[in-house]
Enzyme design. Structure first.
Site, PDB file in Angstrom:
ATOM      1  N   ASN A 253      -3.471  60.923  38.213  1.00 48.02           N
ATOM      2  CA  ASN A 253      -2.454  61.419  38.661  1.00 48.02           C
ATOM      3  C   ASN A 253      -1.406  61.865  37.583  1.00 48.02           C
ATOM      4  O   ASN A 253      -0.566  61.252  36.790  1.00 48.02           O
ATOM      5  CB  ASN A 253      -1.523  60.393  39.507  1.00 48.02           C
ATOM      6  CG  ASN A 253      -2.029  59.691  40.794  1.00 48.02           C
ATOM      7  OD1 ASN A 253      -2.151  60.834  41.688  1.00 48.02           O
ATOM      8  ND2 ASN A 253      -3.012  58.996  40.778  1.00 48.02           N
ATOM      9  N   GLU A 254      -1.706  63.126  37.245  1.00 49.03           N
ATOM     10  CA  GLU A 254      -0.978  63.654  36.278  1.00 49.03           C
ATOM     11  C   GLU A 254       0.698  64.041  36.370  1.00 49.03           C
ATOM     12  O   GLU A 254       1.091  63.928  37.500  1.00 49.03           O
ATOM     13  CB  GLU A 254      -1.726  64.950  35.617  1.00 49.03           C
ATOM     14  CG  GLU A 254      -3.169  64.911  35.438  1.00 49.03           C
ATOM     15  CD  GLU A 254      -3.419  64.625  34.129  1.00 49.03           C
ATOM     16  OE1 GLU A 254      -2.649  63.783  33.363  1.00 49.03           O
ATOM     17  OE2 GLU A 254      -4.619  64.490  33.464  1.00 49.03           O
ATOM     18  N   PRO A 255       1.346  64.348  35.239  1.00 53.35           N
ATOM     19  CA  PRO A 255       2.779  64.647  35.359  1.00 53.35           C
ATOM     20  C   PRO A 255       3.014  65.617  36.509  1.00 53.35           C
ATOM     21  O   PRO A 255       2.228  66.756  36.702  1.00 53.35           O
ATOM     22  CB  PRO A 255       3.128  65.159  34.209  1.00 53.35           C
ATOM     23  CG  PRO A 255       2.236  64.529  33.204  1.00 53.35           C
ATOM     24  CD  PRO A 255       0.819  64.259  33.966  1.00 53.35           C
TER      25      PRO A 255
ATOM     26  N   SER B   6       2.877  64.531  39.652  1.00 47.76           N
ATOM     27  CA  SER B   6       2.358  63.699  40.779  1.00 47.76           C
ATOM     28  C   SER B   6       3.526  62.896  41.623  1.00 47.76           C
ATOM     29  O   SER B   6       4.359  62.368  40.966  1.00 47.76           O
ATOM     30  CB  SER B   6       1.324  62.721  40.487  1.00 47.76           C
ATOM     31  OG  SER B   6       0.295  63.466  39.935  1.00 47.76           O
TER      32      SER B   6
ATOM     33  N   THR C 106      -4.955  65.139  28.537  1.00 46.21           N
ATOM     34  CA  THR C 106      -6.147  64.300  29.182  1.00 46.21           C
ATOM     35  C   THR C 106      -7.723  64.835  28.764  1.00 46.21           C
ATOM     36  O   THR C 106      -8.584  64.272  28.314  1.00 46.21           O
ATOM     37  CB  THR C 106      -6.003  64.173  30.721  1.00 46.21           C
ATOM     38  OG1 THR C 106      -4.709  63.632  30.927  1.00 46.21           O
ATOM     39  CG2 THR C 106      -6.956  63.443  31.322  1.00 46.21           C
TER      40      THR C 106
END
Ligand code: F6R
Length: 639
Positions: A168-170, A172, A187
């Site tokens: 869940n990247e920024p 999300s 990432t």
């Protein structure tokens, strides 16, 4: 520091070590001790369920490996059964085939599933091979399956430097469920050594959502190393925000962060402990607090007032001292004493208040450089001064650095040699190396010939830099430590062979000074391994007579810099010396322009080094000391 057997959560609100912390955390001396404690909690929870299903959420990456190792041990030695355990993995790269050794499917089998008695049908890992048109439906079903099992009993998490949990990247959302997501560049960069280069890291992944994770009954997040310290502090102490998705865990009432010393270092309770509790002051803590205060109120040390101290949480320091004036003078002198233009000691001068001894006036010195350019990047100015001041300087390059030479650069060198040399035998060898380079496919290791060629290219660059700084070539030592020679980005674990090579060199030179990279944030971990090898070598040699005169100085520079309060020796540089250092870095031509492995900083090394050295000089100046163009900084390590 905590070495408790258990990390069970205390109800939020009741547990509060510092008013700034919004998530329960436990800090351990080391990741390996912590991993055992976490594995024990999982094992105990499985046992408590008796024969009923236990739903376990699992993570991949480097963080949980120790936990899996311990679970396998508990299974094998203590008979823990996983027959009733149902697992759900957080995520999988997309697209990736199961059989790819970089898939999370392979990872989980390699580290856990192939070594325990879990039934195959109990294992759930998002499918990285599913066709794009079926993904949405597939994700809904993954989510439903977790619900059907009554939700996750225990969820293990790692955290990315983007503050992702799962993938869940920024951006999300708190309501997000299992879905396809685009991976953040940071990432992908972190995964690049696994995939043998950024270009080969998948751009997408399937991940459980934030809401899926938050529904778990118990959550334990693991984080190890300095690399994670910023993000851990932001997650535990910052505001909840989609830009740092892990902060959503602040809303979960049964979460514990399990940390080591390094990953917890930026928490307020460790970074500025005086804001949290009463302190027993010693010189180190005083230095840290005064420098922090001076930066905070933007005043040089000698202008700090009693009011500055009292209004900023340092009343207790002022009260323990005779008066603020003396305290400021003491701090100023401590900083002043670190500055010297004589890194090898100033001959015929009183050395009581200098960082290095005056005698012997000509010292034997080894500069250890993990890669073939860290010497000039991190201490090029000091390196030049030591030579100019007549010391017997040796530079030891610990690794060949071959992996960081691009195939294109290697081919260029072959072309030159091919045209220059007439011997048919040599031409034949060159042609075959060229063929090997041409045939290399993505992910293939470099062959021995290619490794040798690339290593020689870097060696020639070190020689060019040494010539430029007027150090005789015989004083360069290319150790080519075996742990590095894999042909891949991923290295082997170091062995006694590596230690022996380093200790033999130290023993043959019997140095008065050793310089080594104390720069532990490099993306591939080579600096850390190289430093540990030096520590182990020094341990091995500790009873030798020459060792009592051997001082160890740690430098930083390529990836991070010392905090001012950590600096024991500061070597100022004039504008001309800065240019000289730049030129010596530029001798490393294959590491210029398109640097293959440069971490998240896109600038070339000479620029980064200059900026860091400049910053250190500016900081000294802001604290009220003389204004220099640049400063290289060192910390003495007492072993
Ligand atoms: C892996 C995962 C990620 C990792 C995170 C940290 O399944 O979901 O969130 O936990 O990227 O990775 P490491 O542990 O390698 O630092």
């Amino acid at each position: 520091m905590n070495n408790k057997e258990s990390i069970s959560h205390v109800t939020p609100g009741k547990y509060q070590e510092s008013k700034f912390e919004k998530i329960h955390s436990v800090v351990f001396e080391s990741a390996s001790v912590a991993s055992k404690v976490v594995a024990k909690e999982i094992a105990d929870s499985i046992k408590e369920k008796k024969n009923k299903p236990f739903v376990l959420g699992l993570a991949t990456g480097s963080s949980p490996i120790g936990v899996y190792k311990e679970l396998v041990r508990i299974h094998k030695k203590e008979g823990l059964s996983f027959k009733n355990v149902i697992t759900f993995n957080l995520d999988e790269y997309y697209q990736i085939s199961r059989d790819d050794n970089k898939s999370y499917y392979s990872f989980m089998h390699r580290h856990l599933f192939s070594h325990i008695d879990i039934p195959k049908e109990n294992i759930n890992i998002p499918d990285g091979e599913i066709s794009e048109d079926k993904i949405q439906d597939y994700c809904v079903k993954y989510e439903d399956k977790i619900k059907r099992y009554g939700g996750i009993d225990f969820q293990l998490l790692g955290i990315g430097r983007t503050a992702h949990i799962g993938f869940n990247e920024p951006g999300s959302n708190i309501n997000s469920e299992t879905r396809l997501i685009a991976l953040d560049e940071i990432t992908r960069e972190d995964a690049s050594s696994e995939f043998n280069g950024l270009d080969f890291v998948p751009k997408k992944a399937i991940t459980m959502g934030i809401s899926t994770i938050l529904k778990s009954k118990r959550i334990v997040l693991l984080a190890w190393g300095y690399k994670k310290s910023n993000i851990i502090a932001e997650t535990i102490e910052g505001e909840v925000s989609t830009t740092a998705p892990a902060t959503f865990l602040q809303n979960h009432s049964n979460t514990t962060f399990v940390l080591d010393k390094e990953s917890s270092a930026d928490l307020i309770k460790f970074k500025t402990p005086w804001l949290v509790k009463d302190i027993n002051w010693n010189d180190n803590k005083k230095k840290k607090a005064i420098i922090w205060l001076s930066k905070l109120v933007k005043k040089p040390v000698l202008k700090l007032t009693q009011r500055d101290y009292k209004e900023n949480g340092l009343a207790n320091l002022v009260d323990s001292e005779f008066n603020v004036y003396d305290l400021n003078i003491w701090m100023f002198n401590e900083l002043q004493k670190t500055i010297t233009g004589w890194p090898g000691g100033k001959p015929k001068h009183d050395d009581t208040n200098r960082p290095e001894r005056a005698l012997p006036s000509r010292k034997r010195i080894i500069i250890f450089s993990p890669h073939p350019d860290d010497d000039v990047i991190s201490m090029g100015g000091t390196y030049a001064r030591l030579i100019d001041q007549g010391h017997d300087v040796h530079v030891a390059y610990q690794t060949s650095g071959n992996i960081a030479v691009s195939n294109e650069d290697a081919e260029k060198f072959i072309e030159v040699m091919y045209s220059f040399i007439s011997s048919p035998d040599v031409k034949k060898v060159l042609k075959s190396v060229k063929n090997e380079l041409g045939k290399k496919k993505i992910g293939d290791a470099d062959s021995e010939n290619i490794m040798k060629l690339k290593g020689l290219i870097r060696k020639s660059e070190c020689i060019a830099a040494a010539n430029y700084l007027k150090l005789p070539e015989k004083n360069l030592h290319f150790l080519n430590l075996p742990f590095y020679e894999t042909g891949y980005i991923k290295k082997n674990d170091p062995t006694y062979k590596d230690i022996k090579i380093v200790s033999s060199l130290i023993e043959s030179i019997k140095p008065h000074q050793i310089y080594a990279a104390g720069d532990l944030a490099d993306p591939h971990g080579t600096h850390r391994i190289c430093l540990d090898i030096i520590f182990d070598s020094l341990k091995e040699l500790k009873n030798k007579k020459f060792m009592k005169d051997c001082w160890l100085w740690l430098y930083r520079g390529a990836w991070q810099e010392w905090e001012i309060e950590e600096i024991d020796m500061a070597i100022p540089m004039s504008p001309a010396q800065v240019i000289q250092k730049r030129n010596s870095i530029l001798c490393h031509q294959t590491q210029k322009d398109k640097v293959m492995f440069q971490g998240n900083d896109e600038r070339e090394f000479w620029l980064r080094a200059e900026e860091r050295n400049n910053n250190t000089a500016n900081l000294y100046n802001k604290l009220g000391l003389a204004e220099y163009q640049a400063i290289e900084a060192f910390k003495r390590f007492y072993y």
